[in-house]
Design a protein around this motif. Structure first.
Motif, PDB file in Angstrom:
ATOM      1  N   ALA A   1       0.728  -1.172  -0.027  1.00 49.77           N
ATOM      2  CA  ALA A   1      -0.122   0.051  -0.039  1.00 49.77           C
ATOM      3  C   ALA A   1       0.810   1.173  -0.101  1.00 49.77           C
ATOM      4  O   ALA A   1       1.959   1.214   0.701  1.00 49.77           O
ATOM      5  CB  ALA A   1      -0.804  -0.014   1.324  1.00 49.77           C
ATOM      6  N   THR A   2       0.434   2.250  -0.788  1.00 49.29           N
ATOM      7  CA  THR A   2       1.099   3.700  -0.785  1.00 49.29           C
ATOM      8  C   THR A   2      -0.023   4.623  -0.151  1.00 49.29           C
ATOM      9  O   THR A   2      -1.289   4.459  -0.587  1.00 49.29           O
ATOM     10  CB  THR A   2       1.604   4.043  -2.015  1.00 49.29           C
ATOM     11  OG1 THR A   2       0.452   4.020  -2.932  1.00 49.29           O
ATOM     12  CG2 THR A   2       2.547   3.123  -2.445  1.00 49.29           C
ATOM     13  N   ILE A   3       0.569   5.488   0.408  1.00 48.01           N
ATOM     14  CA  ILE A   3      -0.410   6.755   1.013  1.00 48.01           C
ATOM     15  C   ILE A   3       0.399   7.905   0.609  1.00 48.01           C
ATOM     16  O   ILE A   3       1.268   8.207   1.034  1.00 48.01           O
ATOM     17  CB  ILE A   3      -0.585   6.561   2.406  1.00 48.01           C
ATOM     18  CG1 ILE A   3      -1.339   5.249   3.096  1.00 48.01           C
ATOM     19  CG2 ILE A   3      -1.689   7.574   3.062  1.00 48.01           C
ATOM     20  CD1 ILE A   3      -1.044   5.006   4.265  1.00 48.01           C
ATOM     21  N   ASP A   4      -0.486   8.817  -0.296  1.00 50.99           N
ATOM     22  CA  ASP A   4       0.343   9.888  -0.707  1.00 50.99           C
ATOM     23  C   ASP A   4       1.334   9.820  -1.014  1.00 50.99           C
ATOM     24  O   ASP A   4       2.328  10.694  -1.034  1.00 50.99           O
ATOM     25  CB  ASP A   4      -0.073  11.080   0.437  1.00 50.99           C
ATOM     26  CG  ASP A   4      -1.398  11.437   1.001  1.00 50.99           C
ATOM     27  OD1 ASP A   4      -2.384  11.069   0.146  1.00 50.99           O
ATOM     28  OD2 ASP A   4      -1.404  11.758   2.228  1.00 50.99           O
ATOM     29  N   GLY A   5       1.771   8.851  -1.996  1.00 52.71           N
ATOM     30  CA  GLY A   5       3.252   8.716  -2.506  1.00 52.71           C
ATOM     31  C   GLY A   5       4.149   7.837  -1.826  1.00 52.71           C
ATOM     32  O   GLY A   5       5.270   7.472  -2.234  1.00 52.71           O
ATOM     33  N   ALA A   6       4.032   7.621  -0.489  1.00 57.28           N
ATOM     34  CA  ALA A   6       4.591   7.084   0.366  1.00 57.28           C
ATOM     35  C   ALA A   6       4.294   5.499   0.550  1.00 57.28           C
ATOM     36  O   ALA A   6       3.061   5.553   0.647  1.00 57.28           O
ATOM     37  CB  ALA A   6       5.086   7.857   1.595  1.00 57.28           C
TER      38      ALA A   6
END
Length: 239
Positions: free
Chosen positions: A85-90
Motif C-alpha cells: 500500500a502507498t499513501i500520498d506517494g509514500a
C-alpha cells in the motif's frame, strides 16, 4: 481545530453499542498470546496498567524498514496488503512512522489500533474504501460515518496519533477525564484507576475494558502479539 478534534474523540464514544467489537472479523486476535512477557513487558493484563508511559511514547521503537518487514511477514502467517500500500506517494510503513513521530508515540500503537478498529493488518487483499476511511476509528462516531476531514488512511493515522498524545498529555496535566490515580467508570461499566498516563489515554480513546471480548483488552492482546512478533524477528528491541 485541535480543540474540536479533542472533543470529537470523546463524543465518538458516547453512543456506543452494548458490544462495539462484536463484528471484529479476525478470530485469532482473541487467542491468548504465549510467552514469559520478557520480550514485551505486557505479560499480564491489568485494567489499570495496560501500557507503560515509556512504551506509548517510544517513537523510535520500530523504523520504516522494520515495519515494512512486519507487513511482509505478518503475525498472521501471511503478507499484509499494507506491504504494497502507498499513501500520498509514500509506503504505508513510512506514513505510519511519520504520523507516530509527529506526535511522539510508538508506531506499533497505531498499527495495533488499525487492527483492533478495522482488521487492516491481517488482511491480504486491499480492504474496501469505507473500511480504510475509518482505519483507526478516529472522528468516527458509532453508528455513523467518519467526518469528511478524518476519512482515509493518512487522515486517520494523523488523527489517531494526535488524539492519543492529547489524552496522554491531559492525564499528565491532571485535566483528562481519564487520568492517573483518578477512578472513572468505563462504558462496560467497570471502574478503572489508571496507573499510567498511557493507560489513561487508551481509555479516553476507547472507554471499554471488555476482557476477552474487545475494548482496551483487545488493544492490549493485539499489541502484545505484534510486539512479540517484531522482537522475535529483530525489528524491535524489547522494552
Amino acid at each position: 481545530m485541535r480543540i474540536a478534534l479533542f472533543v470529537l474523540a470523546v463524543a465518538a464514544c458516547t453512543s456506543a453499542p452494548a458490544d462495539p467489537y462484536a463484528d471484529h472479523d479476525e478470530p485469532s486476535d482473541y487467542d491468548p498470546v504465549l510467552g514469559d512477557g520478557k520480550a514485551d513487558g505486557l505479560a499480564t493484563f491489568s485494567q489499570n496498567d495496560v501500557y507503560s508511559d515509556a512504551f506509548l511514547t517510544d517513537e523510535t521503537a520500530i523504523d520504516a524498514a522494520g515495519l515494512q518487514a512486519f507487513f511482509e511477514t505478518s503475525p498472521y502467517g501471511n503478507r499484509s496488503w499494507l506491504a504494497d500500500a502507498t499513501i500520498d506517494g509514500a509506503s504505508a510503513a513510512e506514513t505510519i512512522i511519520a504520523a507516530a513521530q509527529a506526535e511522539h508515540v510508538n508506531p506499533m500503537v497505531l498499527v495495533a489500533r488499525m487492527q483492533v478498529e478495522s482488521s487492516l493488518v491481517s488482511k491480504t487483499a486491499t480492504p474496501t474504501a469505507s473500511r480504510q476511511a475509518a482505519a483507526l476509528g478516529c472522528g468516527c462516531p458509532d453508528g455513523g460515518g467518519c467526518m469528511a476531514s478524518f476519512r482515509g488512511l493518512s487522515a486517520q493515522l494523523a488523527c489517531g496519533a494526535h488524539v492519543m498524545r492529547r489524552w496522554f498529555d491531559a492525564s499528565n496535566a491532571g485535566t483528562g477525564e481519564y487520568r492517573v490515580g483518578h477512578a472513572t467508570r468505563t462504558l462496560d461499566p467497570r471502574t478503572v484507576t489508571p496507573a499510567t498516563s498511557a493507560t489513561a489515554a487508551l481509555y479516553a480513546y476507547t472507554p471499554w475494558v471488555l476482557v476477552g471480548r474487545g475494548g482496551t483488552w483487545l488493544v492490549w492482546n493485539v499489541t502484545r502479539k505484534y510486539v512479540q512478533h517484531a522482537v522475535a524477528h529483530g525489528w524491535m528491541v524489547a522494552e
